[in-house]
Design a protein around this motif. Sequence first.
Motif, mmCIF file in Angstrom:
data_model
loop_
_atom_site.group_PDB
_atom_site.id
_atom_site.type_symbol
_atom_site.label_atom_id
_atom_site.label_comp_id
_atom_site.label_asym_id
_atom_site.label_seq_id
_atom_site.Cartn_x
_atom_site.Cartn_y
_atom_site.Cartn_z
ATOM 1 N N VAL A 1 -10.925 38.974 -7.168
ATOM 2 C CA VAL A 1 -10.414 37.567 -7.779
ATOM 3 C C VAL A 1 -10.421 36.812 -6.461
ATOM 4 C CG1 VAL A 1 -8.682 36.234 -8.684
ATOM 5 C CG2 VAL A 1 -9.507 38.292 -9.957
ATOM 6 N N LEU A 2 -9.587 37.218 -5.417
ATOM 7 C CA LEU A 2 -9.224 36.309 -4.108
ATOM 8 C C LEU A 2 -10.814 35.886 -3.352
ATOM 9 C CD1 LEU A 2 -6.215 37.695 -2.571
ATOM 10 C CD2 LEU A 2 -6.461 35.624 -3.784
ATOM 11 N N LYS A 3 -11.612 37.088 -3.331
ATOM 12 C CA LYS A 3 -12.721 36.618 -2.957
ATOM 13 C C LYS A 3 -13.841 35.735 -3.643
ATOM 14 C CE LYS A 3 -14.101 41.102 -1.989
ATOM 15 N NZ LYS A 3 -14.776 42.283 -1.718
ATOM 16 N N ALA A 4 -13.765 35.834 -4.859
ATOM 17 C CA ALA A 4 -14.511 34.983 -5.774
ATOM 18 C C ALA A 4 -13.858 33.683 -5.825
ATOM 19 C CB ALA A 4 -14.553 35.539 -7.257
ATOM 20 N N GLU A 5 -12.341 33.599 -5.703
ATOM 21 C CA GLU A 5 -11.826 32.299 -5.603
ATOM 22 C C GLU A 5 -12.130 31.422 -4.390
ATOM 23 O OE1 GLU A 5 -7.368 30.805 -6.774
ATOM 24 O OE2 GLU A 5 -7.615 32.475 -5.631
ATOM 25 N N GLU A 6 -12.152 32.301 -3.120
ATOM 26 C CA GLU A 6 -12.360 31.645 -2.030
ATOM 27 C C GLU A 6 -13.986 31.150 -1.938
ATOM 28 O OE1 GLU A 6 -10.880 31.961 2.572
ATOM 29 O OE2 GLU A 6 -11.130 33.926 1.277
ATOM 30 N N LYS A 7 -14.767 31.882 -2.337
ATOM 31 C CA LYS A 7 -16.255 31.595 -2.492
ATOM 32 C C LYS A 7 -16.432 30.344 -3.307
ATOM 33 C CE LYS A 7 -20.855 33.535 -3.418
ATOM 34 N NZ LYS A 7 -21.472 31.944 -3.785
ATOM 35 N N SER A 8 -15.737 30.236 -4.361
ATOM 36 C CA SER A 8 -15.965 29.216 -5.304
ATOM 37 C C SER A 8 -15.472 28.112 -4.872
ATOM 38 C CB SER A 8 -15.286 29.497 -6.512
ATOM 39 O OG SER A 8 -15.180 28.483 -7.342
ATOM 40 N N MET A 9 -14.161 28.013 -4.361
ATOM 41 C CA MET A 9 -13.761 26.741 -3.636
ATOM 42 C C MET A 9 -14.626 26.363 -2.513
ATOM 43 S SD MET A 9 -11.148 25.731 -5.559
ATOM 44 C CE MET A 9 -10.371 24.587 -4.504
ATOM 45 N N ARG A 10 -15.113 27.340 -1.666
ATOM 46 C CA ARG A 10 -16.137 26.752 -0.505
ATOM 47 C C ARG A 10 -17.476 26.292 -1.140
ATOM 48 N NH1 ARG A 10 -15.296 31.656 2.028
ATOM 49 N NH2 ARG A 10 -17.258 32.527 1.236
ATOM 50 N N ASP A 11 -17.998 26.692 -2.338
ATOM 51 C CA ASP A 11 -19.205 26.313 -2.736
ATOM 52 C C ASP A 11 -18.924 25.121 -3.617
ATOM 53 O OD1 ASP A 11 -20.456 28.631 -2.039
ATOM 54 O OD2 ASP A 11 -20.663 29.740 -4.024
ATOM 55 N N LEU B 1 -6.693 47.720 -10.682
ATOM 56 C CA LEU B 1 -5.777 46.371 -10.163
ATOM 57 C C LEU B 1 -5.873 46.217 -9.062
ATOM 58 C CD1 LEU B 1 -2.327 47.438 -11.861
ATOM 59 C CD2 LEU B 1 -3.733 45.511 -12.334
ATOM 60 N N VAL B 2 -6.290 46.941 -7.956
ATOM 61 C CA VAL B 2 -6.193 46.898 -6.440
ATOM 62 C C VAL B 2 -7.717 46.046 -6.406
ATOM 63 C CG1 VAL B 2 -6.657 47.876 -4.261
ATOM 64 C CG2 VAL B 2 -5.058 48.567 -5.548
ATOM 65 N N SER B 3 -8.783 46.515 -7.018
ATOM 66 C CA SER B 3 -9.922 45.878 -6.763
ATOM 67 C C SER B 3 -9.938 44.659 -7.513
ATOM 68 C CB SER B 3 -11.077 46.932 -7.570
ATOM 69 O OG SER B 3 -12.247 46.480 -7.690
ATOM 70 N N LEU B 4 -9.418 44.319 -8.474
ATOM 71 C CA LEU B 4 -9.596 43.198 -9.337
ATOM 72 C C LEU B 4 -8.794 42.060 -8.511
ATOM 73 C CD1 LEU B 4 -10.068 41.480 -11.859
ATOM 74 C CD2 LEU B 4 -7.800 42.672 -12.804
ATOM 75 N N PHE B 5 -7.519 42.462 -7.954
ATOM 76 C CA PHE B 5 -6.884 41.500 -7.264
ATOM 77 C C PHE B 5 -7.819 41.083 -5.778
ATOM 78 C CE2 PHE B 5 -4.374 40.872 -3.337
ATOM 79 C CZ PHE B 5 -3.413 39.686 -3.686
ATOM 80 N N ASN B 6 -8.409 42.102 -5.293
ATOM 81 C CA ASN B 6 -9.398 41.543 -3.987
ATOM 82 C C ASN B 6 -10.544 40.953 -4.624
ATOM 83 O OD1 ASN B 6 -7.663 42.985 -1.951
ATOM 84 N ND2 ASN B 6 -8.520 44.674 -2.654
#
Length: 144
Positions: free
Chosen positions: A18-28, A11-16
Amino acid sequence: METIEKINRILVSLFNEVLKAEEKSMRDRTSHNLSITEVHTLVAIGMNGPKKMTEAANELQISVGTLTVAIDKLVRKGYVSRVRSEKDRRIVHIALTDSGRDVVHEHDMYHEEMVSEATSALNDEEMDQFAESIGKIADFFRKP
């Protein structure tokens, strides 16, 4: 206990992640100069017209004062407009500009793609079980 520890790590890993992937995707995907927190603020404002500041603050679970600081930045960046109520000047409504709506649309598309890709290896029965299980976990976190 081993299973509980494993679930916690997941859960902790997944939360982190998802946030990193989401931020990267929005930036890209976009040329927007927004943090993921700002994107989530736009999502809370929503696509359905003006919303009271208190409503958005409650949805984000932050104070109106904290939201005011965020909205000031988003207004300056051109993603949000602010309008005082004609009936009660103390009430401030906020709404997305066209640029804000574009960001929310991109964010929504990212989430649709993420869930689709993440669950693509599951069959219908596994999807139903997964949805039920993750729904129960989400219900736990929604409790006051």
